[in-house]
Design an enzyme around this catalytic site. Structure first.
Site, PDB file in Angstrom:
ATOM      1  CB  CYS A   1     -12.896  62.685  92.732  1.00 14.55           C
ATOM      2  SG  CYS A   1     -12.763  63.572  94.092  1.00 14.55           S
TER       3      CYS A   1
ATOM      4  CG  HIS B   1     -11.503  58.789  95.498  1.00 10.77           C
ATOM      5  ND1 HIS B   1     -10.824  59.088  94.793  1.00 10.77           N
ATOM      6  CD2 HIS B   1     -11.145  60.684  96.047  1.00 10.77           C
ATOM      7  CE1 HIS B   1     -10.434  60.713  94.502  1.00 10.77           C
ATOM      8  NE2 HIS B   1     -11.163  61.513  95.300  1.00 10.77           N
TER       9      HIS B   1
ATOM     10  CD  GLU C   1     -10.529  55.763  93.307  1.00 13.89           C
ATOM     11  OE1 GLU C   1     -11.335  55.566  93.280  1.00 13.89           O
ATOM     12  OE2 GLU C   1      -9.689  56.679  93.455  1.00 13.89           O
TER      13      GLU C   1
HETATM   14  N1  GLN Z   1     -10.011  68.694  92.473  1.00 16.74           N
HETATM   15  C1  GLN Z   1     -11.187  68.564  92.845  1.00 16.74           C
HETATM   16  C2  GLN Z   1     -11.520  68.973  94.495  1.00 16.74           C
HETATM   17  O1  GLN Z   1     -10.797  69.632  95.306  1.00 16.74           O
HETATM   18  C3  GLN Z   1     -10.684  67.196  92.538  1.00 16.74           C
HETATM   19  C4  GLN Z   1     -10.633  66.412  94.252  1.00 16.74           C
HETATM   20  C5  GLN Z   1     -10.389  64.923  93.286  1.00 16.74           C
HETATM   21  O2  GLN Z   1     -10.063  64.404  92.686  1.00 16.74           O
HETATM   22  N2  GLN Z   1      -9.729  64.137  94.460  1.00 16.74           N
HETATM   23  O3  GLN Z   1     -12.605  69.105  94.597  1.00 16.74           O
END
Ligand code: GLN
Length: 553
Positions: free
Chosen positions: A386, A513, A515
């Protein structure tokens, strides 16, 4: 056949591992061929954990339907196959939100709206909704500790459930602490007695006591607890500390927890088959070697903020019979003091692989970019999740494509080169409120990519998201021209989901994500492949050392 419930409450102190205990019971019942549901009630007033600080609340776990939930749901998914959605995690805030909505709509026909029966009915309805999918047993965890003001309506609701459904359809499991008092050289049962009494004072007689201890519970102790707490002797279960959480179901099975629950629920089931879990525990206690991973992030002093991440890495390592050594590095500490300052590299040396996890806000970004530059240049396996994918793109744009001020509009709204942005920003659309991309999205993988190989040749996968910003496709030609590969996108090609660097041993960033979907018995492919690449890196460094020693010798 009426639905059957196991209610899990906690006493004495918090953090005894109620979520893990509930998940382990679920796992055990599944191992006996039953279908289980899992749900958790959180007594706090926040409507969901989405906006709570990771420092206070730990990780926000995301389900397929995009619900932002308590991290215990992560345990449920790792230990069982229970289908989880926003219906499986309710807070007091959510319950009251629903009630107030009904009241405003006039649904209560002018009656006085009260905790009993309106709040308790809402809670019971939520349980019935989850149990209505035909599973054999629904396990309901009540957050908080018995005695908290906030948990009272939930405890009252489960008391009523026992009244309505009877003993053969409900079991009360209570998790308590039996502390070792060093000065007296004795285990003490009094806190357990008090906690059971507290529960009794609101009309709930515990059926099974899971007693957390740091050592075995002698039979005499069990007898004493059983006598004072009014439970069967075999219902006093030693929940001993174990090095791996995945041993908990095996320990509960040894203590006969599953058979006892089935007896109380008047249910027959085949013998437990825990072969795969026992294998897993054996592998994690007898690794052939180790692999060391550095996680460069923002909330590193509080490991619970990255709960699923740590578990997913462990799954990957255990699948290769390796012990996982994780070092948490605070990203801010890797920032350069002047433009060509590379002194941060000293902190990154010696790791087999480096990972930048998800995160929000500007703090630490420059340190993450430095860590990523290091992995790209030194051919160290890199996994960006992410935010870790977004920063990998920014690093590439800055240091390979020469766009010195490349950034995400999250960190520098005035940047000339917004490699990462909110898609609608460019269209001039003002976004309001909850604008996150949440939950499961389909991703199409490019053939022959690192990603496609990891996923076993699949061309279409589904993964979970929780972010606001996206890769800006206006920069695609420039970045791919310089060697970055976009190997995964949404089916309509709007969103970039995976980037990688061909020719690098393992350099992969994903917008989702992964995970959240890794299980101990089904390690996530991207984590498994990252661990494999990291271990290769370790082995090649070891053989280089051997070579140099031989040469010197
Ligand atoms: N801050 C980034 C976004 O909002 C990444 C978010 C995250 O890593 N969950 O896109």
């Amino acid at each position: 056949m009426s639905a059957k419930y196991v209610f899990v409450t906690g006493g004495v102190v918090s953090s005894l591992g109620k979520g893990l205990a509930a998940a382990s019971i679920g796992c055990l019942l599944e191992s006996r061929g039953l279908r289980v549901n899992m749900m958790k009630f959180d007594p706090y007033l926040n409507v969901d954990p989405g906006t709570m600080s990771p420092f206070q609340h730990g990780e926000v776990f995301v389900t397929d339907d995009g619900a932002e939930t308590d991290l215990d749901l992560g345990h449920y998914e790792r230990f069982t196959h229970a289908p989880l959605s926003r219906d499986n995690n309710l807070t007091t805030g959510r319950i009251y939100e629903q009630i107030i909505l009904k009241e405003r709509r006039g649904d209560y026909l002018g009656k006085t709206v009260q905790v009993i029966p309106h709040v308790t009915n809402e809670i019971k309805n939520a349980m019935r909704k989850v149990s209505s999918n035909g599973a054999d047993v629904t396990i309901v965890e009540i957050g908080g500790t018995v005695g908290d003001i906030e948990s009272l309506p939930f405890l009252e609701a489960i008391r009523q459930m026992r009244q309505e459904l009877g003993r053969e359809s409900t079991v009360f499991v209570h998790l308590t602490l039996v502390p070792w008092i060093a000065a007296a050289q004795e285990l003490k049962t009094k806190p357990t007695q008090h906690s059971v009494k507290e529960l009794l004072s609101i009309g709930i007689q515990a059926d099974i006591l899971l007693c957390r201890t740091d050592r075995s519970l002698p039979l005499e102790m069990k007898k004493k607890i059983a006598a004072f707490c009014n439970v069967e002797e075999r219902a006093v279960v030693a929940a001993k500390d174990v090095p791996s959480i995945y041993e908990v179901p095996v320990c509960f099975a040894q203590e006969g927890v599953d058979s006892l629950i089935l007896k109380y629920l008047h249910k027959e089931a085949p013998e437990a088959d825990l072969t795969l879990w026992k294998d897993l525990v054996h592998r994690s206690y007898h690794p052939k070697d180790k692999v060391s991973i550095a996680i460069v992030g923002k909330y590193v002093e509080y490991e619970d903020s990255y709960k699923s991440l740590k578990e997913a890495l462990t799954h990957g390592a255990t699948s290769q019979n390796l012990k996982l050594n994780v070092t948490w590095i605070e990203a801010e500490g890797l920032e350069s003091k002047f433009p060509e300052d590379r002194s941060y590299e000293a902190q990154l040396e010696g790791f087999d692989g480096i990972l930048v996890p998800g995160g929000f806000g500007k703090r630490g970004i420059e340190g993450m970019l430095n860590a990523i530059r290091y992995t790209r240049e030194k051919q160290v396996p890199y996994f960006g999740i992410c935010l870790g994918m977004q920063t990998a793109c920014i690093e590439f744009a800055r240091n390979v494509c020469g766009l010195k001020d490349a950034n995400s509009s999250e960190f520098d709204p005035a940047s000339q080169h917004r490699i990462i942005y909110k898609l609608r920003e460019l269209l001039g659309v003002e976004e309001m409120g909850g604008t996150m991309r949440l939950g499961a999205w389909t991703c199409i993988l490019q053939e022959d990519s690192l990603a496609a190989k990891a996923y076993g040749g699949a061309t279409e996968i589904s993964e979970r998201h929780r972010h606001r910003y996206e890769f800006n496709r206006e920069y695609e030609a420039l970045l791919t021209g310089a060697g970055l590969r976009i190997s995964g996108t949404t089916p309509d090609a709007t969103y970039v989901e995976i980037v990688e660097l061909p020719g690098h041993p393992y350099f992969l960033g994903c917008q989702f994500h992964p995970e959240f979907k890794s299980k101990p018995l089904e390690p996530h492919p991207l984590f498994r492949e990252f661990v494999i690449a990291s271990y290769k890196n370790r082995m090649s460094r070891v053989s280089e050392q051997v070579d140099s020693v031989t040469t010197v010798g």
